[in-house]
Design a protein around this motif. Sequence first.
Motif, PDB file in Angstrom:
ATOM      1  N   ASP A 100       5.743  41.300  47.820  1.00  0.00           N
ATOM      2  CA  ASP A 100       5.228  40.152  47.088  1.00  0.00           C
ATOM      3  C   ASP A 100       4.327  40.624  45.958  1.00  0.00           C
ATOM      4  OD1 ASP A 100       6.469  38.316  48.816  1.00  0.00           O
ATOM      5  OD2 ASP A 100       4.827  38.516  50.263  1.00  0.00           O
ATOM      6  N   THR A 101       4.003  39.715  45.069  1.00  0.00           N
ATOM      7  CA  THR A 101       3.062  40.012  43.989  1.00  0.00           C
ATOM      8  C   THR A 101       1.728  40.461  44.567  1.00  0.00           C
ATOM      9  OG1 THR A 101       4.121  38.411  42.524  1.00  0.00           O
ATOM     10  CG2 THR A 101       1.859  39.039  42.005  1.00  0.00           C
ATOM     11  N   VAL A 102       1.174  41.524  43.974  1.00  0.00           N
ATOM     12  CA  VAL A 102      -0.128  42.035  44.398  1.00  0.00           C
ATOM     13  C   VAL A 102      -1.190  41.414  43.489  1.00  0.00           C
ATOM     14  CG1 VAL A 102      -1.550  44.079  44.739  1.00  0.00           C
ATOM     15  CG2 VAL A 102       0.916  44.185  45.167  1.00  0.00           C
ATOM     16  N   HIS A 103      -2.123  40.681  44.081  1.00  0.00           N
ATOM     17  CA  HIS A 103      -3.187  40.036  43.310  1.00  0.00           C
ATOM     18  C   HIS A 103      -4.453  40.892  43.402  1.00  0.00           C
ATOM     19  CE1 HIS A 103      -0.986  36.289  42.574  1.00  0.00           C
ATOM     20  NE2 HIS A 103      -0.473  36.473  43.788  1.00  0.00           N
ATOM     21  N   VAL A 104      -4.887  41.370  42.261  1.00  0.00           N
ATOM     22  CA  VAL A 104      -6.026  42.280  42.198  1.00  0.00           C
ATOM     23  C   VAL A 104      -7.195  41.556  41.550  1.00  0.00           C
ATOM     24  CG1 VAL A 104      -6.873  44.479  41.283  1.00  0.00           C
ATOM     25  CG2 VAL A 104      -4.508  44.278  42.072  1.00  0.00           C
ATOM     26  N   ALA A 105      -8.324  41.516  42.249  1.00  0.00           N
ATOM     27  CA  ALA A 105      -9.519  40.855  41.720  1.00  0.00           C
ATOM     28  C   ALA A 105     -10.434  41.827  40.989  1.00  0.00           C
ATOM     29  CB  ALA A 105     -10.294  40.191  42.861  1.00  0.00           C
ATOM     30  N   GLY A 106     -10.266  43.124  41.235  1.00  0.00           N
ATOM     31  CA  GLY A 106     -11.114  44.113  40.585  1.00  0.00           C
ATOM     32  C   GLY A 106     -10.547  45.505  40.753  1.00  0.00           C
ATOM     33  N   LEU A 107     -10.822  46.359  39.766  1.00  0.00           N
ATOM     34  CA  LEU A 107     -10.290  47.713  39.776  1.00  0.00           C
ATOM     35  C   LEU A 107     -11.323  48.647  39.161  1.00  0.00           C
ATOM     36  CD1 LEU A 107      -7.658  49.397  40.315  1.00  0.00           C
ATOM     37  CD2 LEU A 107      -7.081  48.995  37.915  1.00  0.00           C
ATOM     38  N   LEU A 150      -2.213  55.142  49.354  1.00  0.00           N
ATOM     39  CA  LEU A 150      -2.975  54.579  50.467  1.00  0.00           C
ATOM     40  C   LEU A 150      -2.125  53.554  51.195  1.00  0.00           C
ATOM     41  CD1 LEU A 150      -5.835  54.204  51.860  1.00  0.00           C
ATOM     42  CD2 LEU A 150      -6.131  52.257  50.290  1.00  0.00           C
ATOM     43  N   ARG A 151      -2.172  53.617  52.525  1.00  0.00           N
ATOM     44  CA  ARG A 151      -1.659  52.501  53.332  1.00  0.00           C
ATOM     45  C   ARG A 151      -2.866  51.639  53.662  1.00  0.00           C
ATOM     46  NH1 ARG A 151       2.056  54.519  58.195  1.00  0.00           N
ATOM     47  NH2 ARG A 151       2.142  52.255  58.507  1.00  0.00           N
ATOM     48  N   PRO A 152      -3.014  50.493  53.003  1.00  0.00           N
ATOM     49  CA  PRO A 152      -4.263  49.722  53.100  1.00  0.00           C
ATOM     50  C   PRO A 152      -4.491  49.138  54.491  1.00  0.00           C
ATOM     51  CG  PRO A 152      -2.972  49.068  51.184  1.00  0.00           C
ATOM     52  CD  PRO A 152      -2.083  49.901  52.035  1.00  0.00           C
ATOM     53  N   GLY A 153      -5.773  48.942  54.788  1.00  0.00           N
ATOM     54  CA  GLY A 153      -6.155  48.168  55.958  1.00  0.00           C
ATOM     55  C   GLY A 153      -6.177  46.687  55.604  1.00  0.00           C
ATOM     56  N   THR A 154      -6.904  45.906  56.367  1.00  0.00           N
ATOM     57  CA  THR A 154      -6.917  44.453  56.170  1.00  0.00           C
ATOM     58  C   THR A 154      -8.073  43.983  55.305  1.00  0.00           C
ATOM     59  OG1 THR A 154      -8.183  44.184  58.225  1.00  0.00           O
ATOM     60  CG2 THR A 154      -5.776  44.092  58.380  1.00  0.00           C
ATOM     61  N   GLU A 155      -8.922  44.904  54.850  1.00  0.00           N
ATOM     62  CA  GLU A 155     -10.104  44.514  54.084  1.00  0.00           C
ATOM     63  C   GLU A 155      -9.740  44.184  52.636  1.00  0.00           C
ATOM     64  OE1 GLU A 155      -9.675  47.515  55.390  1.00  0.00           O
ATOM     65  OE2 GLU A 155     -10.745  47.365  57.305  1.00  0.00           O
ATOM     66  N   ALA A 156     -10.626  43.455  51.986  1.00  0.00           N
ATOM     67  CA  ALA A 156     -10.433  43.147  50.567  1.00  0.00           C
ATOM     68  C   ALA A 156     -10.684  44.376  49.704  1.00  0.00           C
ATOM     69  CB  ALA A 156     -11.356  42.003  50.142  1.00  0.00           C
ATOM     70  N   GLU A 157     -11.645  45.221  50.106  1.00  0.00           N
ATOM     71  CA  GLU A 157     -11.988  46.413  49.328  1.00  0.00           C
ATOM     72  C   GLU A 157     -11.188  47.603  49.849  1.00  0.00           C
ATOM     73  OE1 GLU A 157     -13.999  46.305  46.765  1.00  0.00           O
ATOM     74  OE2 GLU A 157     -14.766  44.259  47.034  1.00  0.00           O
TER      75      GLU A 157
END
Length: 645
Positions: A493-500, A449-456
Motif C-alpha cells: 500500500d501507499t506509505v504515508h510519511v509524516a517526517g523524514l 529495516l523491517r519496521p516494528g509497529t511504532e510511528a518512529e
Amino acid sequence: MFLDRDGATFPTRVHRDIRLPTADPAVTLSGDLYRPVTGEAVPALVTVQPYRKDFLAGSSYAGPARWFAERGYASLVVDHRGTGASDGQRRAEFDRGEGDDALAAIDWIAAQPWCTGAVGAWGVSYAANTTLRVAGLRPAPLRAAVAIAHGLDAGRDSIHPDGARGDLHALANRGSAMLLQQLLPPLAGYAAADAQHRWRTRLRTQRPMVLDYARSPADDPVWAERAIDGSRIVVPVLCAGGWRDSFTHAVIDAFERIRGPKRLVMGPWGHVMPQDSAHHPVGFLQLMVQWWDHWLRGVANDAMAAPPVVLHLDGPRPRWRGYAHWPPPGRSAVLAADGDALVPAAPDTARRPPGPHVPDPSVGTLRGLAGMGLGEACPPLDQHDDDLRSLCATGAPIEADLLLAGRPQVLVRLAPDEHGRIVPPLRLVARLCGVDPSGRSTLITAGTLRPGTEAEQTIPLRPVHHRVPAGTRLRVALGTADFPRLTPLCGEDTVHVAGLRLVLPVADEHAGTDVDLPPADATGRPAAAAPSWRVERDHTRGATTVSVASEVPHTVSTDGHVYRLTSRLRAHLPGGAPQAVVTSGTQTAEVWLETGERIFASASVRCTQDALRAHGVVRVGALTLFEGTWTAELTREGEGLVRQP
C-alpha cells in the motif's frame, strides 16, 4: 609502518590430502600443507573453508599459503567436513559444529614436531566466519587471527540481508553454486576407492544446502544460534573489509564486538583479497605476516604500534587515514525533509512532510550487486532513475567538503491512516546519495529495516568513510524495494510519511593521520574474468530483468585436472506484478580428468514468491550417473519462509 619482514625466503614443499583426525573416529578432514624447508620448528597458519581446495578454493588459497610458507610459516588449507576430499556429511551452513573441525585442524598442526605450537587462523568470506567461530572457542594454540570480508552473524549479513528475503544471492546464486560443488567428485585422488566412496555416498544421501536456507527464515531462532558471540573472542584479530563490498557493516560490527587486541583495515575493495583488488590494492599478505610475526613469533614490530583503525578515503586525493578508534571523532549533523527539500534542522523542529509514496518494486537495479561472489563486478550506477521512483528529499549544494565517518541514520515518522492507526510497511529501504552539479546521483550508502509497529522508525545505513565534495547536494531516497538484492514485496500500500530526518556522522578533519600501506605483491593467482551484467527495462510492459553471466575458463586444478565453469543468474520482475517475480541461478562445470574421463555437472535453483525448485545432474562421458530434483515452499516476506518437515 606496515613493512614486511626482510630476510631469506624458504623453499617450500606441498603435501596434498593429508588426513586430519576429528572427534569422530570415522571422519578425517583433508588438508593441503605448505611447509617451509627448514630444520627449525615454525609457527603454523590454518584456513578451514567450504569451497574445496581441489576446486575454487585452490586458486584462492594456494598462492597465499605458498607465500606464507616461503616466509617461514607452515600453512594448512582444510576442506570442511563433507566437502571435497574430507569425510562425512556436510553440516548445515554456518553451524556451530564447524568450529569443532577447525579445532581439530589447529590441534593437529600444533602437535607436529616441526611446529612451535603457535598457530594463527585466517580466511576470506565464509572462511573468515569459521576463523572467528574457532577464535571464540579459545583453543590454547591459537595466538592470533585474520578475518577478511565477513562477520559474526551470517543470517543477517548474508542469508537474509538485513532481515529481509533475498532470493538472488542466498538461494539462486549461492544455492546453485554450492549444489554444483556437492555434485562434483573429489578431484584429489579421484580414482582411489575412498574418494569414489565419498562422492557416490554424497550423491545418494546429501540434500542441497539451499533447502536449509528455505526452511529457516530470517526470524527463525536457528540464525541466532549460529551467530558468533564476539565477546568470546579475546585472541588478537586483524579485521579487513571493503567499502565496495556488501559486508562492510559485518566486518566493522565484528571489530567492535571483539574483546581482544584488534586492528581494522577498510579499503576501497569489493569481495576480494585486498592485494587482488582493482581499486588501490595493497600488500595485504605483508600486513598479515607482520601480524603473525608479532603474535606468533614475538617480534617487536608495528603491528600494534600503528593506529588501530586504518581507513581508505576516496576523493580527488585518495589516501589512507589512521584513527585511534572507530568511529573517528566528530559530530552529528541533522537534516530534515521540508517537502522535497533537505534542510538543516534542530531536533524536533516541525517541517512539512515529504508526502506519500507509492512503492515501486523495481527500485534498486542501479545499486549494483556487491558481495555476491562476483568480485568487484556490478558496481553502483547513476542512481537518478531509481531516485525518480522513490520518495526523495534533496539538499542545497554544500559550501565545503564534508567528511562522513561512521553510521548515518534515516529517521522516518510514519503518518496514521484514515482510522488513526499506524500501519508500517513490511520493509523500508533508504539510500543516501550525492548529486553533483551535472545531476548525476552517486550512491554513498544505503540501509534496510523491517519496521516494528511504532510511528518512529530508525533505518541504520551502512558505515562510511567518505568525502562529499563541495557543491554536492545530499539526497535521501526512501522506498520499500531493493531489487534484485531483495525479493519484491507483494500487495504493498501507499506509505504515508509524516517526517523524514537524516543524521550524519561528520568526522573531525584533523582527527586522523596519513598512513602508508605496502604496495601489492603478486601471489600467482590468475585474474578472474569480469562477469557481464545487464539491466533491461521493457518500457512497454513495465518489466525489469537483471542478468549476470560469468565464466571461469579452462583452469588446472592442484591435482592436474582441467575444469571450466559457467554461471548464469537472472531476476525477472514483470511489470506491476511483483507476485510473479522469478529468480534463478544455473551453474555448470566440465572437468577433464587425468584418467581421460570427462565429467559434466549442472546445478540450478529457481525461486518464485511461493516455491523453490533445485535440480542437479551429473554425467560421466555419455552416462548420466545422477539426476535429482528438490522442492521447498516459500512464503512471502512478513510471514517468513515455510519450514518443511
